[in-house]
Design a protein around this motif. Structure first.
Motif, PDB file in Angstrom:
ATOM      1  N   MET A   1       0.841  -1.184   0.000  1.00 37.29           N
ATOM      2  CA  MET A   1       0.000   0.000   0.000  1.00 37.29           C
ATOM      3  C   MET A   1       0.878   1.237   0.000  1.00 37.29           C
ATOM      4  SD  MET A   1      -3.355  -0.369   2.169  1.00 37.29           S
ATOM      5  CE  MET A   1      -4.119  -1.909   2.485  1.00 37.29           C
ATOM      6  N   ILE A   2       0.371   2.262  -0.647  1.00 32.53           N
ATOM      7  CA  ILE A   2       1.080   3.540  -0.663  1.00 32.53           C
ATOM      8  C   ILE A   2       0.116   4.645  -0.246  1.00 32.53           C
ATOM      9  CG2 ILE A   2       2.753   2.865  -2.426  1.00 32.53           C
ATOM     10  CD1 ILE A   2       1.052   4.328  -4.489  1.00 32.53           C
ATOM     11  N   ALA A   3       0.661   5.719   0.328  1.00 35.59           N
ATOM     12  CA  ALA A   3      -0.161   6.864   0.740  1.00 35.59           C
ATOM     13  C   ALA A   3      -0.806   7.485  -0.491  1.00 35.59           C
ATOM     14  CB  ALA A   3       0.701   7.879   1.465  1.00 35.59           C
ATOM     15  N   HIS A   4      -2.066   7.890  -0.340  1.00 37.02           N
ATOM     16  CA  HIS A   4      -2.821   8.401  -1.495  1.00 37.02           C
ATOM     17  C   HIS A   4      -3.609   9.656  -1.127  1.00 37.02           C
ATOM     18  CE1 HIS A   4      -4.529   7.989  -5.457  1.00 37.02           C
ATOM     19  NE2 HIS A   4      -5.774   7.932  -4.997  1.00 37.02           N
ATOM     20  N   GLY A   5      -3.033  10.525  -0.304  1.00 34.84           N
ATOM     21  CA  GLY A   5      -3.692  11.783   0.046  1.00 34.84           C
ATOM     22  C   GLY A   5      -4.480  11.701   1.334  1.00 34.84           C
TER      23      GLY A   5
END
Length: 64
Positions: A1-5
């Protein structure tokens, strides 16, 4: 998972301390699952329904 705002910031009024208003500013992060390309977020029920105070604070007033 990656940060998305972030989601829109929540402002919650809590019990006054030392005669001053208490406002809690909450920023909730969204995450992007790289394998499914779906946005993941946690749904928090921090604010009592039809109020602008925390659930615990609203429960305190209901009990009195």
């Amino acid at each position: 998972m990656i940060a998305h705002g972030f989601h829109k910031k929540l402002v919650v009024q809590d019990y006054p301390l030392r005669g001053k208003h208490v406002y809690i500013h909450i920023k909730r992060r969204r995450w992007l699952d790289k394998t499914t390309r779906q946005t993941v977020h946690q749904d928090w029920d921090l604010v009592a329904q039809e109020t602008r105070v925390t659930v615990k604070f609203a429960a305190f007033f209901k009990s009195t």
